[in-house]
Write a protein that holds these residues in place. Structure first.
Motif, PDB file in Angstrom:
ATOM      1  N   LYS A  14       0.844  -1.191   0.000  1.00 50.18           N
ATOM      2  CA  LYS A  14       0.000   0.000   0.000  1.00 50.18           C
ATOM      3  C   LYS A  14       0.879   1.242   0.000  1.00 50.18           C
ATOM      4  O   LYS A  14       1.766   1.373   0.845  1.00 50.18           O
ATOM      5  CB  LYS A  14      -0.919  -0.005   1.220  1.00 50.18           C
ATOM      6  CG  LYS A  14      -1.957  -1.116   1.202  1.00 50.18           C
ATOM      7  CD  LYS A  14      -2.920  -0.983   2.372  1.00 50.18           C
ATOM      8  CE  LYS A  14      -4.025  -2.024   2.284  1.00 50.18           C
ATOM      9  NZ  LYS A  14      -5.004  -1.873   3.376  1.00 50.18           N
ATOM     10  N   GLU A  26      -7.573   2.926  -2.702  1.00 47.40           N
ATOM     11  CA  GLU A  26      -8.328   3.157  -1.480  1.00 47.40           C
ATOM     12  C   GLU A  26      -8.376   4.649  -1.162  1.00 47.40           C
ATOM     13  O   GLU A  26      -7.369   5.350  -1.272  1.00 47.40           O
ATOM     14  CB  GLU A  26      -7.687   2.411  -0.312  1.00 47.40           C
ATOM     15  CG  GLU A  26      -7.671   0.899  -0.492  1.00 47.40           C
ATOM     16  CD  GLU A  26      -6.963   0.193   0.655  1.00 47.40           C
ATOM     17  OE1 GLU A  26      -6.471   0.908   1.564  1.00 47.40           O
ATOM     18  OE2 GLU A  26      -6.901  -1.038   0.657  1.00 47.40           O
ATOM     19  N   LYS A  27      -9.552   5.086  -0.770  1.00 48.10           N
ATOM     20  CA  LYS A  27      -9.746   6.449  -0.279  1.00 48.10           C
ATOM     21  C   LYS A  27     -10.433   6.295   1.072  1.00 48.10           C
ATOM     22  O   LYS A  27     -11.658   6.211   1.141  1.00 48.10           O
ATOM     23  CB  LYS A  27     -10.577   7.255  -1.257  1.00 48.10           C
ATOM     24  CG  LYS A  27      -9.916   7.367  -2.631  1.00 48.10           C
ATOM     25  CD  LYS A  27     -10.762   8.131  -3.635  1.00 48.10           C
ATOM     26  CE  LYS A  27     -10.073   8.178  -4.994  1.00 48.10           C
ATOM     27  NZ  LYS A  27     -10.875   8.897  -6.010  1.00 48.10           N
ATOM     28  N   PRO A  28      -9.656   6.204   2.162  1.00 46.98           N
ATOM     29  CA  PRO A  28     -10.195   5.787   3.462  1.00 46.98           C
ATOM     30  C   PRO A  28     -11.416   6.565   3.924  1.00 46.98           C
ATOM     31  O   PRO A  28     -12.300   6.016   4.570  1.00 46.98           O
ATOM     32  CB  PRO A  28      -9.010   6.003   4.406  1.00 46.98           C
ATOM     33  CG  PRO A  28      -7.805   5.911   3.535  1.00 46.98           C
ATOM     34  CD  PRO A  28      -8.221   6.473   2.214  1.00 46.98           C
ATOM     35  N   GLY A  76     -12.291   1.882   9.303  1.00 46.31           N
ATOM     36  CA  GLY A  76     -11.792   1.231   8.096  1.00 46.31           C
ATOM     37  C   GLY A  76     -10.316   1.434   7.866  1.00 46.31           C
ATOM     38  O   GLY A  76      -9.831   1.310   6.743  1.00 46.31           O
ATOM     39  N   LEU A  77      -9.566   1.726   8.947  1.00 47.98           N
ATOM     40  CA  LEU A  77      -8.130   1.992   8.807  1.00 47.98           C
ATOM     41  C   LEU A  77      -7.260   0.801   9.194  1.00 47.98           C
ATOM     42  O   LEU A  77      -6.040   0.884   9.128  1.00 47.98           O
ATOM     43  CB  LEU A  77      -7.741   3.196   9.679  1.00 47.98           C
ATOM     44  CG  LEU A  77      -8.351   4.539   9.282  1.00 47.98           C
ATOM     45  CD1 LEU A  77      -7.937   5.606  10.269  1.00 47.98           C
ATOM     46  CD2 LEU A  77      -7.925   4.920   7.875  1.00 47.98           C
ATOM     47  N   LEU A  96      -7.471  10.694   6.322  1.00 48.02           N
ATOM     48  CA  LEU A  96      -8.610  10.094   5.626  1.00 48.02           C
ATOM     49  C   LEU A  96      -8.859  10.741   4.275  1.00 48.02           C
ATOM     50  O   LEU A  96      -9.633  10.224   3.473  1.00 48.02           O
ATOM     51  CB  LEU A  96      -9.871  10.200   6.497  1.00 48.02           C
ATOM     52  CG  LEU A  96      -9.839   9.357   7.777  1.00 48.02           C
ATOM     53  CD1 LEU A  96     -11.058   9.644   8.631  1.00 48.02           C
ATOM     54  CD2 LEU A  96      -9.764   7.879   7.448  1.00 48.02           C
ATOM     55  N   LEU A 100      -1.492   4.005   6.872  1.00 49.59           N
ATOM     56  CA  LEU A 100      -1.974   3.982   5.495  1.00 49.59           C
ATOM     57  C   LEU A 100      -1.267   2.911   4.671  1.00 49.59           C
ATOM     58  O   LEU A 100      -1.827   2.367   3.715  1.00 49.59           O
ATOM     59  CB  LEU A 100      -1.769   5.356   4.844  1.00 49.59           C
ATOM     60  CG  LEU A 100      -2.677   6.479   5.359  1.00 49.59           C
ATOM     61  CD1 LEU A 100      -2.234   7.818   4.797  1.00 49.59           C
ATOM     62  CD2 LEU A 100      -4.133   6.219   5.008  1.00 49.59           C
TER      63      LEU A 100
END
Length: 826
Positions: free
Chosen positions: A2, A38-40, A135-136, A163, A250
């Motif tokens: 990631k 991904e866009k947290p 969701g992290l 985020l 992240l």
């Protein structure tokens, strides 16, 4: 891997208008497979703010759980300025801590709506969040505690938590270990857009000297380079800076403490795994050697591991303190009291790392990189970078003296024709383009006429031959530029005999309504128990797999039936009214000549060594199995339906034998997992081929199948060896058929097959077909007897048979049955 986009941009001057999707597409074109973007924060709506815990009152509950009734300052984010009352089940925070608070009206990932609601005797107006709830990550045990200087109460938490960041996740192929770092990904991004790359590994490091921490390498082939630095006066309570914790999170890892987080951050940044030791717990110099057989080590995950002589270990005066390149030991780990940190950054032999990880079933972020091959020039740089970050954010002093033991391996030089990329890819690639692209991926190129001498970059251990260089040039030019030219069909001999026969088998069974499946060929003792096999059954004698997928099924199967029975049960359980499944596959019977020897991979085995390998290979015949369960014919207005049964199973084998031109003998048998008395054995010239019939009720129950389900298993290899390539068609006669029926009384123990064979033998060449059409038992024929009625059909190809001829043939058939089976005509 990631990779936060903002982190990539820190090292590469990407155009400002390049979107994340465009960047991911360009990197995918270069060979980095896109897994996800991904866009947290996309799945979070509503107020998510920073709060400061004011009070925290533990309240034990009747169910044994203790909750905390908290008041949290969120400033004016709640519209009132009053502290927010929140119930929280976590215990990893204290009054004064900064936390992340989601207020009523917000929606969290998973469409989880937040509202003020009464719980545990309080009205909880919101929630203090964990990483998993946002969701992290997957950490549900504790809530997020922010650094003291991260923000102020009431501030928007989206920016604080990153985020708003966009993260690209790549699936990294094993040969591209350099891409398991931001340094590697950023270099690829620089290549994709032909923009400047700022290498985070470009830094001046001190020269090694005698004042460094003492390190002795006893196995330089396993550890060519070992770098070490020391930091003293470190503050173990110093918090990880917010920006670093966010980046680690992240990138898919969990922040732990400053000492550990710095080593993980530099590993993500450069790709070099690093380990930190508590210097006060080390006993003297560090040694790198192979473990002694039976030596033990407790690793950081708490497991006590028995080591092998093939394992590389790091030891001090007390014994092993780390499983080299894979995981550190528990005795010297960094803790909340560590003030003296010894930093290790080493280059390890990739094959040793891979084998150690597999041997101990141990996977770690460090091991994942070391077993793929890390840049051997990085250890001193990475150790220096860690020391810098530890002292910058945790205080203390970098002690004078730097350790660097060993010399980095030299990459091999590769000779290549300048036009090889053009010849292999079919693209018009000039020699100058080849040189430019090879230099762009880090190679050093020397041209001598039409030949190039290329030295790959130190971070590319996968580049070892000319065709690897062709691939590098091709991916920079663009795989989409490779012309689409259909190759000319080469002259061949068509399908092999075995392939043709297998296709005939598949077509026949598919035409009969069967569906082919493929199942896992692994079994365990529980499977054999479910089949009802006795303890001494030969099928229980299996080949055990050294590294099985499941410990419950550790052996290669000796029968295809378990997988088919499970597939049939699964389909019936999901609503199918009936199934007819078949599978062709190999089974394995042990050779019982000992285990196969294990040779190295750096030379070709000799003929004698190959012979020993082949000796250990088990016998692996090709089998065919079928399972018939449930409805065969559905009921409806046209009439009643019918369940599949033993006759269908035996009939399919008869049809198969006829298709292959094999004369099949059918005999009754008693063989698990079939029902005694409802099992048939197939023979060809007296050699057993397999079995078919109704499954035993206990087997049906064990696998969840309807009673009277049927199954077949035959040796397909043996059947195909006896098959004829072309089955002659039937001889047709224009002359009329003569019909004769006979009813024979035989002992109840006599088999239909034996009586039929006798009739066929006695009837002679005029007999065209024979069929059993009735079986009778009762008072009229006496106890212990049964009556078998056969329809005999006679025909000649050159004339009309007379009544005398057919009668004579019938009488001869009856006589043969009487002589062989004691039959008496009714």
């Amino acid at each position: 891997m990631k990779t936060p986009v903002s982190w990539i941009r820190e090292y590469v001057d990407l155009p400002a208008d390049v979107t994340t999707e465009q960047l991911a597409a360009r990197l995918t074109a270069l060979g980095l497979k896109l897994e996800a973007i991904e866009k947290p924060g996309d799945q979070i709506t509503g107020p998510l703010v920073v709060g400061r815990v004011l009070t925290m009152e533990p309240e034990p509950q009747k169910n044994g759980k203790t909750i905390n009734w908290c008041t949290v300052d969120v400033a004016d984010a709640n519209g009132t300025g009053e502290p927010q009352g929140i119930v929280c089940g976590a215990h990893n925070f204290a009054p004064g801590d900064l936390v992340v608070v989601v207020l009523p009206g917000a929606v969290l990932p998973g469409d989880f709506h937040i509202a003020a609601r009464k719980t545990y005797g309080h009205v909880s107006a919101g929630m203090i969040c964990s990483a998993a709830e946002l969701g992290l990550g997957e950490d549900h045990d504790g809530i997020i505690v922010l650094p003291a200087d991260a923000a102020s109460p009431g501030d928007d938490a989206f920016a604080v938590l990153g985020l708003t960041e966009e993260v690209i996740e790549f699936e990294i192929n094993p040969d591209r270990a350099y891409a398991l770092s931001l340094r590697g990904i950023a270099r690829e991004a620089s290549l994709a857009y032909a923009v400047p790359f700022h290498d985070p590994a470009e830094r001046q490091v001190p020269e090694p000297d005698a004042d460094g921490y003492p390190v002795i390498i006893d196995d330089p082939s396993g550890c060519p380079v070992f770098a070490a630095r020391r930091v003293t006066g470190f503050d173990p309570t110093a918090p990880t800076p917010g920006w670093m914790a966010r980046r680690i999170q992240l990138a898919g890892m969990r922040p732990i403490s400053l000492g550990v987080d710095v080593t993980n951050y530099v590993m993500l940044e450069l790709g070099q795994p690093i380990h930190g030791y508590d210097g006060d717990k080390l006993d003297g110099a560090i040694y790198v050697r192979r473990a002694t057989e039976g030596e033990q080590l407790t690793t950081l995950d708490g497991a006590r591991r028995t080591l092998s002589v093939e394992d590389l270990v790091i030891v001090d005066g007390s014994g092993p303190v780390g499983l080299a390149g894979v995981m550190g030991g528990a005795t010297t780990e960094l803790s909340e009291t560590t003030t003296h940190v010894v930093i290790e950054a080493a280059h390890w032999d990739a094959v040793s790392m891979f084998r150690t990880g597999k041997r101990h079933k141990l996977s770690s972020e460090a091991g994942k990189r070391n077993e793929r091959g890390v840049d051997p020039q990085l250890p001193a740089i990475a150790a220096d970078r860690v020391a810098e970050l530890l002292t910058t954010y945790g205080g203390g002093t970098v002690e004078p003296g730097a350790t660097l033991v060993g010399i980095a391996p030299t990459p091999p030089t590769i000779e290549i024709d300048a036009d090889l990329p053009a010849r292999i890819t079919g693209m018009p690639i000039e020699a100058a383009t080849t040189v430019a692209h090879l230099e762009a991926v880090g190679c050093v190129v020397e041209a001598t006429g039409d030949r190039l001498t290329v030295t790959p970059a130190t971070w590319r251990p996968d580049v070892t031959d000319p065709y690897d260089l062709v691939e590098e040039v091709a991916r920079v030019v663009g795989y989409d530029q490779v012309p689409s030219i259909l190759p000319r069909e080469a002259a061949g001999r068509g399908l092999t005999r075995e392939q043709r026969l297998r296709r005939r088998v598949g077509r026949l069974l598919a035409g009969a309504g069967c569906v082919e499946v493929v199942s896992f060929p692994f079994v365990g003792e529980a499977t054999f128990d479910a089949l009802g096999l006795p303890a001494d059954d030969p099928l229980r004698h299996t080949v055990r797999i050294a590294n099985p997928i499941s410990s419950e099924e550790p052996s290669y199967t000796t029968t295809l039936l378990p997988g088919l029975l499970k597939a049939a049960s699964r389909n019936l359980g999901r609503g199918a009214s009936g199934v007819a499944l078949f599978e062709t596959g190999t089974v394995a019977f042990p050779a019982d000549r000992g285990a196969a020897p294990i040779y190295g991979v750096d030379w070709r085995p000799t003929d004698d060594e190959l012979a020993k390998l082949f000796e250990a290979i088990p016998h692996q015949p090709l089998f065919l199995a079928l399972v018939l369960a449930g409805e065969s014919e559905r009921a409806g207005w046209w009439g009643s339906g019918r369940e599949s049964g033993w006759a269908d199973a035996i009939g399919l084998v008869r049809r198969l034998a006829a298709e292959l031109g094999v004369q099949l003998d059918v005999r009754s048998a008693a063989r698990a997992p079939w029902h005694p008395g409802r099992c048939a054995r197939f023979e060809v010239d007296g050699v057993e081929l397999g079995h078919a019939g109704e499954l035993h009720p206990s087997v049906c129950k064990a696998f969840g199948l309807p009673v009277r389900s049927a199954a077949v298993e035959v040796d397909l290899d043996f059947l195909m060896r006896r098959a004829v390539d072309v089955v002659p068609g039937p001889e047709l006669s224009t002359y009329p058929l003569a019909k004769e029926d006979v009813a024979l009384v035989v002992d109840a123990t006599a088999t239909v097959a034996d009586v039929e064979d006798a009739l066929r033998h006695g009837a002679g060449e005029l007999l065209e077909s024979i069929r059993l059409f009735d079986v009778y038992t009762g008072d009229q024929i006496g106890a212990g007897k049964k009556s078998l009625a056969f329809a005999l059909r006679f025909r000649a190809t050159d004339r009309t048979l007379t009544e005398q001829e057919t009668s004579a043939a019938r009488d001869a058939a009856v006589t043969a049955a009487a002589e062989r089976c004691g039959a008496v005509q009714r």
